[in-house]
Motif scaffolding. Sequence first.
Motif, short mmCIF file in Angstrom:
data_model
loop_
_atom_site.label_atom_id
_atom_site.label_comp_id
_atom_site.label_asym_id
_atom_site.label_seq_id
_atom_site.Cartn_x
_atom_site.Cartn_y
_atom_site.Cartn_z
N GLY A 88 0.80 -1.22 0.00
CA GLY A 88 0.00 0.00 0.00
C GLY A 88 0.83 1.26 0.00
O GLY A 88 2.04 1.23 -0.26
N ALA A 89 0.15 2.37 0.28
CA ALA A 89 0.78 3.69 0.22
C ALA A 89 2.11 3.70 0.96
O ALA A 89 2.20 3.26 2.10
N GLU A 90 3.12 4.21 0.31
CA GLU A 90 4.49 4.33 0.84
C GLU A 90 5.13 2.97 1.16
O GLU A 90 6.08 2.90 1.94
N GLY A 91 4.55 1.93 0.53
CA GLY A 91 5.17 0.62 0.65
C GLY A 91 5.16 -0.08 -0.69
O GLY A 91 5.33 -1.29 -0.79
N GLU A 92 4.94 0.72 -1.75
CA GLU A 92 4.83 0.14 -3.09
C GLU A 92 6.11 -0.57 -3.48
O GLU A 92 6.08 -1.57 -4.22
N HIS A 93 7.23 -0.05 -3.01
CA HIS A 93 8.54 -0.64 -3.34
C HIS A 93 9.43 -0.56 -2.10
O HIS A 93 10.07 0.46 -1.87
N MET A 94 9.44 -1.63 -1.32
CA MET A 94 10.24 -1.62 -0.09
C MET A 94 11.43 -2.54 -0.23
O MET A 94 11.38 -3.53 -0.97
N HIS B 144 -3.40 -0.22 -1.43
CA HIS B 144 -2.81 -0.54 -2.74
C HIS B 144 -1.85 0.50 -3.29
O HIS B 144 -1.13 0.23 -4.26
N GLY B 145 -1.83 1.70 -2.70
CA GLY B 145 -0.80 2.67 -3.02
C GLY B 145 -0.89 3.27 -4.41
O GLY B 145 -1.94 3.18 -5.08
#
Lengths: 207, 250
Positions: A88-94, B144-145
């Motif tokens: 989700g938000a601010e975790g799309e690419h961790m 879902h970002g």
Amino acid sequence: MSSLFEYDKDREAASAAKVRALEALLIKKGVLGSDSVDAVLRHFETVAGPFNGARIVARAWVDAEYKARLLEDTPKAIAELQFPGMTGAEGEHMKAVANSVTVHNLIICTLCSCYPWPVLGLPPYWYKDPVFRSRGVREPRAVLREFGVTISEDKEVKVWDSSAQIRWFVIPERPAHSEHLNEEQLAALVTPEAMMGVALVPSPPPA
Amino acid sequence: MRLQHYLGGLENLGPVNFFEKKVFMAEWEKRIFGIHTVMMAESVHLDKSLPKYPLSEVPTAFKDTWTWASLRIGAENMQPFEYFKYRYYEKWLMGISQFFIDRGYVTAQELATLTEHYRAHPDSPLPEQPNPALKEQVVRYLHHGDSGLRAPVDQVRFAVGDTVYVADPEAADHTRLPGFLRNKKGTVTEVYPGAFEYFVSTGPDGLDGPQHVYGVSFLASDIWGPDKSEPNTVIYADLFEAYLKPVHSM
């Protein structure tokens, strides 16, 4: 810093009234519902928060193969645990980085306040403050000492500045004398600060 | 140049206020964080984002694009002493209020009048007007970002192990290049798969459309010099391709 500047003496009351007026107007105009802001805040109490990161770290500590997968493909390894909202938000690419006997990692965002929301929640004040953002990249060891963490010179310090899409977090070292703890008990030892690299995880009391 | 683009490395700021582990320094800060996040969740660009959201089914009077870039542009355009003067969420409150005034959603007079009302009556309630479909969109967005991942439009220019120099583009209103890295020498440590599009074009700064992004490492001594850097320290940054130059171009 604050002594340099003059502030209104009722600074907080003024901001509190202004934000309430803004929210009220936006509800009246149909930009927000009266339940919208609360829905955001609830998300950070129940879905996104350091409780997720702590469980991911504890799994990595008890399962070396999981840890290897977590470092190789962080989103895929997190998905194995089936927590909701992990891309989700601010975790799309961790991406996770691991502390070891030879490396200590520190995360920072010198341009703003990028932070891996799904696994760590929202960042503490000091992380967003210009002082940490200025000093963390030039003298990370000095900053860490102020946090009570001394890193010997033979250990490499890696500082991760979050300037594009990746949101970084740290897998701290598993503390010594924690063999008697199960995964859940291990997770309870892991603080947000440890997953940002400004704290170590202390050994638990003996069994 | 903007001081806000050059925070990394600024000296003589004193100790980090690390005792402030709280996220919100005052209860009111939660509300402005929430308002901003709802705005991101109902931003008009989300019907073309990754993932795409069913925005046409969401009843809202909000008809603008609002992303992290909006907030960052506001912060980077502040008078630099004001930037240091105000706390994080105080800056958000100033920027977001002004946005709604500038875009005509509310008038300055309306906001001032109602602010006075809540000053006098802090416990007077907010209007009761729930919006279940918007709430659902907020939850969907948080789960879902909004990814910048795109199909690459060209070949990667650098490979892992390459020595690169950081570009020194013209100063713009907004950048994703930390100022302390300009003109410094680094090593590519990661070539991220795909390409990434930033929320906005940064004009002469160089972000516009999908670009490759590279993880680049820098020796602290190459950035700050041997006397101003700590030993055995490496700084990593993720840099859009526009911010990198091959070594032979220097």
